[in-house]
Enzyme design. Structure first.
Site, short mmCIF file in Angstrom:
data_model
loop_
_atom_site.label_atom_id
_atom_site.label_comp_id
_atom_site.label_asym_id
_atom_site.label_seq_id
_atom_site.Cartn_x
_atom_site.Cartn_y
_atom_site.Cartn_z
N GLU A 107 72.32 42.86 3.30
CA GLU A 107 73.50 42.07 3.63
C GLU A 107 73.23 41.15 4.80
O GLU A 107 72.34 41.39 5.62
CB GLU A 107 74.65 43.00 3.98
CG GLU A 107 74.29 43.88 5.16
CD GLU A 107 75.28 45.02 5.38
OE1 GLU A 107 76.07 45.30 4.47
OE2 GLU A 107 75.26 45.58 6.47
N CYS A 120 73.98 36.73 11.04
CA CYS A 120 73.37 38.01 11.37
C CYS A 120 72.57 38.45 10.15
O CYS A 120 73.15 38.61 9.06
CB CYS A 120 74.48 39.00 11.72
SG CYS A 120 73.87 40.66 12.03
N CYS A 127 67.19 51.71 7.39
CA CYS A 127 66.54 51.74 8.71
C CYS A 127 66.04 53.15 8.96
O CYS A 127 66.72 54.13 8.63
CB CYS A 127 67.53 51.32 9.80
SG CYS A 127 66.77 51.29 11.45
N CYS A 131 69.74 56.36 14.19
CA CYS A 131 70.78 56.46 15.22
C CYS A 131 72.01 57.10 14.56
O CYS A 131 72.50 56.61 13.54
CB CYS A 131 71.13 55.08 15.76
SG CYS A 131 69.68 54.18 16.37
N CYS A 134 75.35 55.21 13.33
CA CYS A 134 75.19 53.97 12.55
C CYS A 134 75.08 54.27 11.06
O CYS A 134 74.32 55.15 10.65
CB CYS A 134 73.94 53.24 13.05
SG CYS A 134 73.28 52.05 11.90
N CYS A 361 76.65 47.14 11.58
CA CYS A 361 75.40 47.07 10.85
C CYS A 361 75.33 48.03 9.67
O CYS A 361 75.53 49.22 9.78
CB CYS A 361 74.26 47.22 11.84
SG CYS A 361 73.29 48.64 11.83
#
Ligand code: SF4
Length: 368
Positions: A107, A120, A127, A131, A134, A361
């Site tokens: 995205e 962005c 990922c 974290c 997230c 995100c």
């Protein structure tokens, strides 16, 4: 030159076929010659893609039809299918969900402001940094994006602005932030190559100023040091999220490898080399990292390590559905900013564009 640890080496799985935007100018000429075409065709193709922002062979009338078909099928394979667009903020924020050739979802988010338009972009699908607050981190890393997949997000954003797809009429895409899905410096070479393609003037790139590009990282110290040697002038943003190692080990697990002081020292090296202030990103999470003493510690640490070369961006957390993490109340946010500034470090609260469309995100793809 520092080599990156194996854990961040790029998995090649799923990368799309070679694309013009993966290649340097010299490689583009070689690729065209290998296809039996005159090397100057590389410039023509590049002018269409980077200069005119088109990947449609039908419009490339300066190239003979037979050559055009061969060149575009070999060097401009379609990279994405657009699956969904979601808008909010009266249409001035638009999130686009794209499907890559292997079904991977990524995205990008376009945000139009009175004086600029910022895109962005994602550098990885998923990922691997894990974290816990997230959405993207929860799904793990699927794969790195290719250089061309990164650049193509920017081309599509530039087209949207040029064609006036967002309210306000035709405009220009002016700023790029690598703050979508992924840890950019874990896909190091492709991200740096993408920066060149995004910033070089046409016909070699999209002509966006390096000073208007921000590359973020959770703090991969060897990669920050390596980037310091690249002679770039992009802004570095470090997602710090807390100034103390004890909490950061859990909020940003890569901290168990590179501690806060080391991360800030490497950021200092980058700031010294480039003369650019480093953005310190801090997602304020209610009763987790929003305490007054943490604001004091953050301010004093930054003053010591970066002096005037730090700027803190407080980000009101956009909670993921069903998560135990929540945003800090506004008065706590204001007090946190005040205490950071009291240490002589500039601090702003980032505006929360895209809250309604889950633009923090990774969240659109997570809901996919
Ligand atoms: S916050 Fe950024 S680095 Fe951390 S898991 Fe999410 S995308 Fe990765």
């Amino acid at each position: 030159m520092t080599s990156l640890p194996l854990v961040f080496d790029a998995p090649k799985r799923g990368l799309p076929p070679r694309h013009l935007a993966d290649l340097s100018a010299e490689q583009r000429r070689d690729a065209v010659a290998e296809l039996g075409e005159k090397p100057f065709r590389a410039n023509q193709l590049s002018n269409h893609y980077f200069g005119r922002l088109t990947a449609d062979p039908a419009t490339m009338t300066d190239i003979p039809a037979a050559s055009r078909d061969r060149l575009t099928s070999e060097l401009m394979p379609p990279l994405f299918t657009e699956l969904r667009r979601v808008s909010c903020d009266e249409g001035t924020t638009r999130k686009t969900l794209l499907r890559a050739h292997d079904g991977t979802l990524i995205e990008s988010v376009l945000m139009r402001y009175p004086d600029r338009a910022t895109l962005c972009i994602s550098s990885q699908a998923g990922c691997g940094m894990a974290c816990p607050f997230c959405a993207t981190g929860q799904g793990g890393l699927q794969r790195n994006l290719s250089t061309a997949e990164i650049v193509e997000q920017v081309r599509l954003g530039a087209v949207a602005m040029r064609d006036g797809e967002l309210p306000g009429g035709p405009g220009r895409l002016s700023n790029i932030v690598f703050m979508g899905m992924g840890e950019p410096l874990a896909n190091y070479r492709r991200v740096i190559d993408a920066v060149h393609r995004i910033c070089d003037p046409a016909p070699n790139g999209l002509g966006i100023s390096q000073r208007s590009v921000t590359v973020s990282t959770v703090g991969l110290v060897p990669a920050i040091r390596k980037m310091t040697e690249e002679k770039l002038s992009v802004r570095l943003a470090v997602s710090l999220h807390t100034p103390d190692d004890e909490l950061r080990d859990t909020l940003v697990p890569v901290n168990t490898r590179w501690k806060v002081a080391e991360v800030l020292e490497s950021a200092r090296g980058y700031a010294d080399r480039t003369g650019r202030r480093v953005s310190i990103e801090y997602a304020l999470i209610k009763e987790i990292n929003d305490h007054g003493w943490r604001a004091d510690l953050l301010g004093s640490l930054l003053r010591r390590h970066l002096g005037q070369l730090a700027h803190v961006n407080l980000i009101p957390l956009n909670p993921t559905p069903g998560s135990k993490w929540d945003a800090s109340p506004k008065p706590v946010e204001r007090e946190f900013a005040r205490r950071v500034e009291a240490q002589g470090v500039t601090c702003t609260v980032r505006d929360t564009r895209g809250q309604e469309i889950a633009a923090a995100c990774g969240q659109l793809a997570a809901e996919g």
